[in-house]
Every structure is written in C-alpha cells, then in structure tokens.
Design an enzyme around this catalytic site. Structure first.
Site, PDB file in Angstrom:
ATOM      1  N   ASP A  84      16.675  10.355  -7.917  1.00 10.84           N
ATOM      2  CA  ASP A  84      18.137  10.504  -7.815  1.00 10.84           C
ATOM      3  C   ASP A  84      18.656  10.282  -6.395  1.00 10.84           C
ATOM      4  OD1 ASP A  84      18.385  10.983 -10.502  1.00 10.84           O
ATOM      5  OD2 ASP A  84      18.374  13.156 -10.317  1.00 10.84           O
ATOM      6  N   HIS A  92       0.798  -1.230   0.000  1.00 10.60           N
ATOM      7  CA  HIS A  92       0.000   0.000   0.000  1.00 10.60           C
ATOM      8  C   HIS A  92       0.829   1.278   0.000  1.00 10.60           C
ATOM      9  CE1 HIS A  92      -3.814   2.156   1.389  1.00 10.60           C
ATOM     10  NE2 HIS A  92      -4.184   1.406   0.363  1.00 10.60           N
ATOM     11  N   LYS A 150       2.978   4.531  -1.202  1.00 11.48           N
ATOM     12  CA  LYS A 150       2.807   5.493  -2.295  1.00 11.48           C
ATOM     13  C   LYS A 150       3.947   6.506  -2.200  1.00 11.48           C
ATOM     14  CE  LYS A 150      -2.148   5.071  -1.382  1.00 11.48           C
ATOM     15  NZ  LYS A 150      -1.954   4.253  -0.158  1.00 11.48           N
TER      16      LYS A 150
END
Length: 211
Positions: A157, A150, A152
C-alpha cells in the site's frame, strides 16, 4: 461567587472532556509497524490465515493437515502481506514458496494491484511461482542483463516496506538463517518505491533487445 464557581466548574469539565478526548484519540491512533523477523521458520499451516484474508464469503473449512498453526515468522510475514488493500510491489530474486505465492494470488483476486519484478534466470527454475502469477493475470517484468536482479523487498500500500536477506523460497524460509525488516516509515519506503518504479520502467518489454 456562585456564577464564577459555575463558570469555573464548566470550564474544568470542558477541559476534562478535551483531555479525555485527546487521550482517546491517542489511544485510537495506530502505531507505525516496526518488526524484525528471523528465519528459519518451522513448517506451519496457513489455511486459516488465507481463509481469514479471503473475506467473510470464503469457506472456512478446517484443514486436516498435521502442521502446527501457531505464530511464527512465516505467519507474521504473511499477515503483513495480506494486510494490503490497494497495492503490492514485489522485487524478488527468487520466488518459489507456494504459500507466499497463494497469498499474492489471493490479493490479486481481492482487487489489489500487484506488480512483480524478478530475475530472468531464476524465474524459470523448477518450482518458481512466477509462471503461476502470470497465468493468474498478475503483471511481471524481468531483467535482460548479465547480472542478477538480486533485490528482495516488498511494498504494501505504498506505506509499508518488507525487506531483508530472505529469498521467497521454501528452502530459505525453513532452513536458512535469514532476516526480514518490516517498517512503516516514509523516509525508508520512498527510496525503495522509487527504485521499484525505476526498474519497472527499465524492464518494460518495449525496451527488450532481441538478437
């Protein structure tokens, strides 16, 4: 007296140059990114952004679509992603936005190392970008558990963290009340990068269990 005056004047000039150089150096130093984005974001055209990110050799044809091209949360998110020069780690529950999918594929074509971790159940939904990313040659790994993957977040870089409540779907971008935090701070980037690497190794296909 004249020699002392000349020496003092020269020292003062050197001091002024040093101070001026210091000011110039401070002026040139880029400030770390600190940005908060809120959604929903209105539908907008991203063709100019993608053309700019593709490089000087890319064809910059005007887009005939009627969508606005102004600044919005989606365009700001895209700019942060497209700033990647070396690597992009994505850890996403749902990835169905064609606009964000095109941006990630562009980075891959530009030579950026892209790795994606996603949820096994949601990667096969209609409209998911995961199959297109894999077809483009981007590395993707997924869970093999009963619970959801779940997370996100994205890491650009290895120095910039993008995280929040936003699923990378058109529904979430255009309709939901969502938030995204963009920050360049090693104290926050490192634990997210460590978490990504841990999950990346855990989801290595050689560890999958088949029944």
């Amino acid at each position: 007296m004249r020699r002392g005056g000349a020496a003092g004047e020269a020292a003062g000039a050197c001091g002024r140059r040093a101070r001026s150089g210091g000011r110039a150096w401070r002026w040139r130093r880029r400030r770390p990114v600190r940005e908060v984005l809120f959604f929903p974001s209105p539908p907008s055209c991203i063709e100019a952004l993608l053309a700019e990110a593709a490089g000087p050799g890319a064809a910059a044809r005007p887009c005939p679509c009627p969508l606005p091209r102004g600044d919005c949360s989606l365009s700001r998110l895209l700019r942060r992603l497209l700033s990647a020069r070396r690597s992009l780690e994505l850890c996403l529950f749902a990835f169905c936005s064609p606009q964000l999918g095109r941006a990630v594929q562009l980075l891959h074509r530009r030579g950026v190392r892209v790795r994606v971790v996603t949820d096994a159940q949601y990667m096969t939904l209609r409209g998911s970008q995961i199959g297109l990313l894999r077809h483009a040659g981007i590395q993707v790994r997924h869970d093999q558990e009963s619970g959801y993957m779940h997370h996100k977040f994205a890491i650009v870089d290895r120095r910039m963290l993008i995280t929040g409540s936003l699923n990378w779907t058109t529904q979430a971008i255009q309709n939901n009340r969502e938030n995204v935090l963009v920050v360049e701070d090693a104290e926050y980037v490192k634990p997210f990068l460590d978490e990504f690497e841990r999950i990346w190794e855990e989801y290595n296909p050689i560890n999958y269990r088949f029944f």
